[in-house]
Design a protein around this motif. Structure first.
Motif, PDB file in Angstrom:
ATOM      1  N   SER A  49      11.976  -0.339 -36.361  1.00 45.65           N
ATOM      2  CA  SER A  49      11.692  -1.095 -37.572  1.00 45.65           C
ATOM      3  C   SER A  49      11.371  -2.543 -37.229  1.00 45.65           C
ATOM      4  CB  SER A  49      12.896  -1.044 -38.512  1.00 45.65           C
ATOM      5  OG  SER A  49      12.837  -2.090 -39.462  1.00 45.65           O
ATOM      6  N   TYR A  91      11.713  -5.021 -39.122  1.00 48.14           N
ATOM      7  CA  TYR A  91      12.709  -5.887 -39.759  1.00 48.14           C
ATOM      8  C   TYR A  91      14.078  -5.781 -39.109  1.00 48.14           C
ATOM      9  CZ  TYR A  91      15.721  -8.044 -43.239  1.00 48.14           C
ATOM     10  OH  TYR A  91      16.651  -8.845 -43.864  1.00 48.14           O
ATOM     11  N   SER A  92      14.579  -4.547 -38.897  1.00 46.44           N
ATOM     12  CA  SER A  92      15.949  -4.384 -38.379  1.00 46.44           C
ATOM     13  C   SER A  92      15.996  -4.184 -36.877  1.00 46.44           C
ATOM     14  CB  SER A  92      16.612  -3.187 -39.067  1.00 46.44           C
ATOM     15  OG  SER A  92      16.019  -1.963 -38.626  1.00 46.44           O
ATOM     16  N   GLY A 113       7.027  -3.104 -41.906  1.00 47.05           N
ATOM     17  CA  GLY A 113       7.722  -4.268 -42.447  1.00 47.05           C
ATOM     18  C   GLY A 113       7.002  -4.857 -43.642  1.00 47.05           C
ATOM     19  N   PRO A 162       6.540  -5.571 -47.482  1.00 52.28           N
ATOM     20  CA  PRO A 162       7.337  -5.520 -48.710  1.00 52.28           C
ATOM     21  C   PRO A 162       6.799  -4.488 -49.693  1.00 52.28           C
ATOM     22  CG  PRO A 162       6.971  -7.796 -48.066  1.00 52.28           C
ATOM     23  CD  PRO A 162       6.125  -6.941 -47.154  1.00 52.28           C
ATOM     24  N   ASP A 220      14.397  -8.361 -46.490  1.00 50.87           N
ATOM     25  CA  ASP A 220      14.232  -6.936 -46.221  1.00 50.87           C
ATOM     26  C   ASP A 220      13.022  -6.406 -46.994  1.00 50.87           C
ATOM     27  OD1 ASP A 220      14.452  -4.140 -46.114  1.00 50.87           O
ATOM     28  OD2 ASP A 220      16.642  -4.200 -46.108  1.00 50.87           O
ATOM     29  N   PRO A 221      12.091  -5.719 -46.327  1.00 49.91           N
ATOM     30  CA  PRO A 221      10.903  -5.220 -47.046  1.00 49.91           C
ATOM     31  C   PRO A 221      11.238  -4.192 -48.124  1.00 49.91           C
ATOM     32  CG  PRO A 221      11.001  -4.282 -44.840  1.00 49.91           C
ATOM     33  CD  PRO A 221      12.046  -5.351 -44.901  1.00 49.91           C
ATOM     34  N   THR A 238      11.751  -9.323 -52.214  1.00 51.27           N
ATOM     35  CA  THR A 238      11.199  -9.912 -50.996  1.00 51.27           C
ATOM     36  C   THR A 238       9.703 -10.172 -51.136  1.00 51.27           C
ATOM     37  OG1 THR A 238      12.869  -8.951 -49.539  1.00 51.27           O
ATOM     38  CG2 THR A 238      10.742  -9.493 -48.541  1.00 51.27           C
ATOM     39  N   SER A 291       8.347 -10.534 -45.173  1.00 50.93           N
ATOM     40  CA  SER A 291       9.350  -9.907 -44.312  1.00 50.93           C
ATOM     41  C   SER A 291       9.028 -10.210 -42.853  1.00 50.93           C
ATOM     42  CB  SER A 291       9.417  -8.410 -44.582  1.00 50.93           C
ATOM     43  OG  SER A 291      10.542  -7.836 -43.927  1.00 50.93           O
ATOM     44  N   ALA A 292       9.413  -9.307 -41.989  1.00 51.54           N
ATOM     45  CA  ALA A 292       9.290  -9.541 -40.554  1.00 51.54           C
ATOM     46  C   ALA A 292       7.847  -9.500 -40.088  1.00 51.54           C
ATOM     47  CB  ALA A 292      10.095  -8.494 -39.796  1.00 51.54           C
ATOM     48  N   ARG A 305      12.819 -12.053 -35.467  1.00 51.29           N
ATOM     49  CA  ARG A 305      11.784 -11.196 -36.051  1.00 51.29           C
ATOM     50  C   ARG A 305      11.012 -11.840 -37.196  1.00 51.29           C
ATOM     51  NH1 ARG A 305      12.139  -6.079 -34.216  1.00 51.29           N
ATOM     52  NH2 ARG A 305      13.907  -5.709 -32.827  1.00 51.29           N
ATOM     53  N   THR A 306      11.406 -13.005 -37.635  1.00 51.68           N
ATOM     54  CA  THR A 306      10.745 -13.613 -38.797  1.00 51.68           C
ATOM     55  C   THR A 306      10.373 -15.067 -38.532  1.00 51.68           C
ATOM     56  OG1 THR A 306      12.812 -14.389 -39.803  1.00 51.68           O
ATOM     57  CG2 THR A 306      12.075 -12.157 -40.383  1.00 51.68           C
TER      58      THR A 306
END
Length: 475
Positions: free
Chosen positions: A23, A25-26, A90, A92, A313-314, A319, A322-323, A356-357
Motif C-alpha cells: 500500500s 499509504y500504509s 493511494g 482518495p 488515509d485514501p 481525505t 494521500s500518499a 510516504r507523504t
C-alpha cells in the motif's frame, strides 16, 4: 491476502515468481502478484495473434455491444473499483470515483466509435485517364497491440488503450504498472463477463524493465502504445522500428493568470489542478505565471486555499491528498525542494514530509533553471512566478522541452486567441487549468511530451491502417 495470476488466452495462469504489492499509504502488503517472464509475454503475444484472426472478422455491432456491456458492469461496481484505486494507488475515494466515471465514459465513447470508423470515396475521375474508375478507402485493424500503462490512472488510461483497440478489432497484450496491477486484473474479469473472445485481451504483470523489450520488438506486435516517463518512451521509440507507436509522456503544465481574471473564481480550481492525486498527474498544474499587478493577492489566496486540504488515509472520505506512490518518490522530491531552497526559492506553505507523504507545497521566488520548474515534479508541489507582459508569460511557458497542455485565464478575447496561437503545447485550455481533460478530446504532447494522440477518435486512427481500393467500371 489476494494472490493474482496472469490472464492468458482466457485463463488464469500461475507463475513461478511473485512479488509483494504494498500500500502506498500504509506500506503493508496487500497482494502477492504474479511476476511474468519473457516466455509468458511471448505466449501472450502468440495467443493474441491467433485470437486476432477471428476477432477482426466480428462486426462493428458485435464489438460495440461488448463495450456497452463493459460500461454496464462498471456502473454496477463503482464503489468496489474506487476502493481498489485507494488500496493500490493511494488515490482518495472521491478522486477514485471520478476516475471510474471517466473510465465508464471512455468505454462508452469507444462503443459509439466502433460504429463510426468510416472510410471515404476518392474522386478517381479528377485525374486524367481515370474517369472509368471508382475508389474508396477503409480502415482495417492492425493486429496485436502492446499496451504499457502507468500507475496514476490505472483504470482510465488502460481504457484509452483497450477501448479503441477493441472497437476496431485489434487484440491487446497489456502490461500494467507494477504498482497498480489489481485494476487491470479486475478488467479481465469484466471483459470476460462482457463477452470479449478469449485471447483478445492478455494481461502480463511484472517488471517493465524485464518485459518491455519483448513487448516492443516481438515481430507479431504491430503497434506499441505507452504512457509513462520520457526516458522510457525514448527507449521505446528507438526500438520500435517501423511499427506504429503512441507515446504519452511527461509535462510541467503551466497556466497564465492575466490581470482581468476574477481571482476568487479561479483559486479553488487552480489548487485542485495542482494537488489532486498528490500532483501525480501528467497535466498536473506545476507552474503558475501571474501578472505582477495581482501576484501578491493571488499568492495569498492560493496559499490559504491550499492550507485547507486534508492529507490522510485514501479510504477516509474526508481525505483530499494521500500518499505519493512510494517512498523513493518522496525522497526525490524532497531533494528537489531542498535544492531549490538552497538556490533562493521560498516555501510559502507546505514542505512537510513523512516517509510516504508531502503536504501540498507552494513555492515562490523560483527561477527557470530549478528542477521544480523545468522538469516534471509529479508531486504535490506548484510554483508561482510573476511576469510583466503577456508575451513574457508566453515565453516563460514555452521555455521548456515539454509541451503537453497549457492554460490561460483572461477576459480579453484577443489575448486569449494570441496565447492559443503562440503557446507551444498539444492543447491550450482557455479560462481553465491545463489539468482539464475529457475523454473524447485529442490528447497528446509536442516536444518531449509525446508522440501521437489519444482520445478515442484519434486513437482509432492510429490503431488502424488505411486501405485504398479502386475498381474499373468496365473491361
Amino acid at each position: 491476502m489476494k494472490e493474482t495470476k496472469l490472464w492468458i488466452n482466457g485463463q488464469w495462469q500461475d507463475t513461478t515468481k511473485v512479488y509483494d504489492l504494498t500500500s502506498p499509504y500504509s506500506g503493508g502488503v496487500i497482494a502477492k502478484v504474479a511476476k511474468g517472464s519473457v516466455q509468458d509475454v511471448e505466449r501472450a503475444i502468440r495467443g493474441a495473434h491467433e485470437a486476432f484472426q477471428l476477432f477482426k472478422k466480428t462486426t462493428a455491432y458485435e464489438r460495440a455491444e461488448i463495450l456497452y456491456r463493459v460500461v454496464d458492469i462498471l456502473r454496477g461496481r463503482k464503489g468496489e473499483l474506487a476502493e481498489i484505486l485507494a488500496l493500490e494507488a493511494g488515490k482518495p475515494l472521491s478522486a477514485g470515483l471520478t476516475e471510474i466515471d471517466r473510465t465508464i465514459a471512455t468505454y462508452q465513447f469507444a462503443a459509439e466509435s466502433a460504429k463510426q470508423a468510416m472510410g471515404e470515396t476518392v474522386p478517381m475521375d479528377a485525374a486524367p485517364g481515370a474517369g472509368d474508375r471508382i475508389g474508396w478507402t477503409k480502415r482495417e485493424p492492425l493486429g496485436v497491440i502492446s499496451a504499457i500503462t502507468p500507475f496514476n490512472f490505472p483504470f482510465n488510461l488502460v481504457a484509452h488503450k483497450l477501448g479503441p483497440a477493441f472497437a476496431v478489432g485489434n487484440t491487446v497484450v497489456l502490461k500494467p504498472a507494477t504498482q497498480t496491477p489489481l485494476s487491470s486484473i479486475v478488467m479481465a474479469e469484466i471483459f470476460k463477463e462482457a463477452g470479449l473472445p478469449d485471447g483478445a485481451l492478455q494481461i502480463v504483470t511484472g517488471s517493465g524493465s524485464e518485459l518491455s523489450d519483448t513487448l516492443v520488438t516481438h515481430p507479431l506486435v504491430k503497434k506499441v502504445t505507452f504512457t509513462g516517463s520520457g526516458k522510457v518512451g525514448l527507449g521505446i521509440k528507438e526500438k520500435v522500428g517501423l511499427r506504429k507507436v503512441t507515446l504519452e509522456l511527461g509535462s510541467n503544465a503551466a497556466v497564465i493568470v492575466e490581470p482581468s481574471t476574477p481571482i476568487d473564481k479561479v483559486i479553488s480550481r487552480c489548487v485542485s489542478g495542482a494537488f489532486n492525486f498528490a500532483g501525480q498527474v501528467c497535466i498536473s498544474l506545476q507552474r503558475i505565471y501571474v501578472h505582477s499587478s495581482i501576484v501578491d493577492e493571488f499568492t495569498k489566496a492560493f496559499v490559504a486555499e491550499t492550507e485547507k486540504l486534508v492529507v490522510g488515509d485514501p479510504l477516509d472520505k474526508n481525505t483530499d491528498i494521500s500518499a505519493m506512490i512510494n517512498p523513493g518518490e518522496v525522497a526525490r522530491i524532497r531533494e528537489w525542494i531542498d535544492e531549490a531552497k538552497n538556490q533562493g526559492a521560498v516555501v510559502a506553505t507546505g514542505g512537510s514530509f513523512t516517509e510516504r507523504t508531502l503536504t501540498p507545497t507552494v513555492m515562490t521566488n523560483v527561477t527557470a533553471d530549478m528542477k521544480v520548474i523545468c522538469q516534471e515534479t509529479f508531486a504535490p508541489i506548484v510554483s508561482i512566478v510573476s511576469y510583466e507582459t503577456l508575451d513574457d508569460a508566453i515565453r516563460l511557458v514555452n521555455e521548456s522541452e515539454l509541451g503537453l497542455n497549457a492554460g490561460i485565464y483572461t477576459n480579453i478575447l484577443p489575448d486569449a486567441l494570441h496565447a492559443a496561437d503562440e503557446l507551444q503545447a498539444g492543447a491550450v485550455i482557455i479560462n481553465d487549468i491545463p489539468t482539464f481533460r475529457v475523454d473524447n478530446m485529442p490528447y497528446g504532447g509536442i516536444k518531449m511530451s509525446g508522440y501521437g494522440r489519444e482520445g478515442i477518435k484519434w486513437a482509432i486512427e492510429e490503431m488502424t491502417d488505411v486501405k485504398f481500393i479502386t475498381m474499373k467500371k468496365s473491361f
